[in-house]
Scaffold this motif. Structure first.
Motif, PDB file in Angstrom:
ATOM      1  N   ARG A  69       0.836  -1.205   0.000  1.00 29.56           N
ATOM      2  CA  ARG A  69       0.000   0.000   0.000  1.00 29.56           C
ATOM      3  C   ARG A  69       0.867   1.249   0.000  1.00 29.56           C
ATOM      4  O   ARG A  69       0.640   2.179  -0.769  1.00 29.56           O
ATOM      5  N   PHE A  70       1.865   1.266   0.865  1.00 21.45           N
ATOM      6  CA  PHE A  70       2.767   2.411   0.950  1.00 21.45           C
ATOM      7  C   PHE A  70       3.462   2.662  -0.388  1.00 21.45           C
ATOM      8  O   PHE A  70       3.529   3.796  -0.866  1.00 21.45           O
ATOM      9  N   GLU A  71       3.989   1.595  -0.994  1.00 21.88           N
ATOM     10  CA  GLU A  71       4.706   1.745  -2.262  1.00 21.88           C
ATOM     11  C   GLU A  71       3.787   2.240  -3.376  1.00 21.88           C
ATOM     12  O   GLU A  71       4.175   3.092  -4.174  1.00 21.88           O
ATOM     13  N   ALA A  72       2.579   1.721  -3.417  1.00 25.95           N
ATOM     14  CA  ALA A  72       1.630   2.151  -4.454  1.00 25.95           C
ATOM     15  C   ALA A  72       1.254   3.617  -4.269  1.00 25.95           C
ATOM     16  O   ALA A  72       1.230   4.390  -5.232  1.00 25.95           O
ATOM     17  N   LEU A  73       0.993   4.014  -3.033  1.00 29.20           N
ATOM     18  CA  LEU A  73       0.644   5.409  -2.767  1.00 29.20           C
ATOM     19  C   LEU A  73       1.835   6.334  -2.984  1.00 29.20           C
ATOM     20  O   LEU A  73       1.676   7.431  -3.517  1.00 29.20           O
ATOM     21  N   GLN A  74       3.007   5.890  -2.605  1.00 31.01           N
ATOM     22  CA  GLN A  74       4.196   6.716  -2.784  1.00 31.01           C
ATOM     23  C   GLN A  74       4.417   7.004  -4.268  1.00 31.01           C
ATOM     24  O   GLN A  74       4.658   8.145  -4.649  1.00 31.01           O
ATOM     25  N   ASP A  75       4.323   5.990  -5.104  1.00 25.22           N
ATOM     26  CA  ASP A  75       4.471   6.198  -6.544  1.00 25.22           C
ATOM     27  C   ASP A  75       3.431   7.177  -7.058  1.00 25.22           C
ATOM     28  O   ASP A  75       3.714   8.048  -7.870  1.00 25.22           O
ATOM     29  N   ARG A  76       2.212   7.053  -6.580  1.00 30.13           N
ATOM     30  CA  ARG A  76       1.139   7.947  -7.031  1.00 30.13           C
ATOM     31  C   ARG A  76       1.386   9.388  -6.571  1.00 30.13           C
ATOM     32  O   ARG A  76       1.193  10.335  -7.322  1.00 30.13           O
ATOM     33  N   TYR A  77       1.824   9.550  -5.316  1.00 31.35           N
ATOM     34  CA  TYR A  77       2.129  10.888  -4.816  1.00 31.35           C
ATOM     35  C   TYR A  77       3.219  11.546  -5.647  1.00 31.35           C
ATOM     36  O   TYR A  77       3.144  12.722  -5.981  1.00 31.35           O
ATOM     37  N   TYR A  78       4.272  10.790  -5.960  1.00 27.96           N
ATOM     38  CA  TYR A  78       5.336  11.352  -6.787  1.00 27.96           C
ATOM     39  C   TYR A  78       4.830  11.701  -8.180  1.00 27.96           C
ATOM     40  O   TYR A  78       5.218  12.708  -8.752  1.00 27.96           O
ATOM     41  N   ASP A  79       3.961  10.846  -8.736  1.00 29.84           N
ATOM     42  CA  ASP A  79       3.389  11.156 -10.054  1.00 29.84           C
ATOM     43  C   ASP A  79       2.604  12.461 -10.018  1.00 29.84           C
ATOM     44  O   ASP A  79       2.638  13.248 -10.959  1.00 29.84           O
ATOM     45  N   LEU A  80       1.902  12.691  -8.920  1.00 26.08           N
ATOM     46  CA  LEU A  80       1.050  13.873  -8.829  1.00 26.08           C
ATOM     47  C   LEU A  80       1.799  15.144  -8.456  1.00 26.08           C
ATOM     48  O   LEU A  80       1.505  16.220  -8.969  1.00 26.08           O
ATOM     49  N   PHE A  81       2.772  15.037  -7.545  1.00 27.09           N
ATOM     50  CA  PHE A  81       3.320  16.237  -6.935  1.00 27.09           C
ATOM     51  C   PHE A  81       4.797  16.512  -7.183  1.00 27.09           C
ATOM     52  O   PHE A  81       5.257  17.612  -6.926  1.00 27.09           O
TER      53      PHE A  81
END
Length: 97
Positions: A69-81
């Motif tokens: 979960r952390f890795e998936a969200l981290q990748d998404r956060y970096y994609d967004l911000f």
């Protein structure tokens, strides 16, 4: 005035077109929801099969799921911000002191 507008053939045609667009949109939305449901079921079944094969303790299982979960969200956060140069490698390890 409003009654005259409703009698105008262009108004009826516009309403008919909008109704067809709405119905098509609803159909596509339903189809998309079914595809996402099938995707979720397939992923669930694959994960359940892998977990059953490893037979981890509940603590290990929950820890690994939280890591995913952390890795998936981290990748998404970096994609967004983040700017592209700020993105860390996909396989980051968590260091503990």
């Amino acid at each position: 005035m409003a009654g005259e507008r409703r009698q105008d053939p262009r108004f009826k045609l516009t309403r008919a077109i909008l109704e067809r667009v709405r119905k098509e949109f609803d159909r596509l939305e339903e189809e998309y929801a079914k595809q996402k449901q099938q995707e979720a079921e397939n992923l669930h079944n694959s994960l359940a099969e892998a977990i059953a094969g490893h037979r981890p303790s509940i603590e290990t299982l929950l820890f690994v799921l939280e890591m995913l979960r952390f890795e998936a969200l981290q990748d998404r956060y970096y994609d967004l911000f983040a700017r592209p140069s700020d993105k860390p490698p996909a396989s980051m390890t968590i260091e503990r002191e």
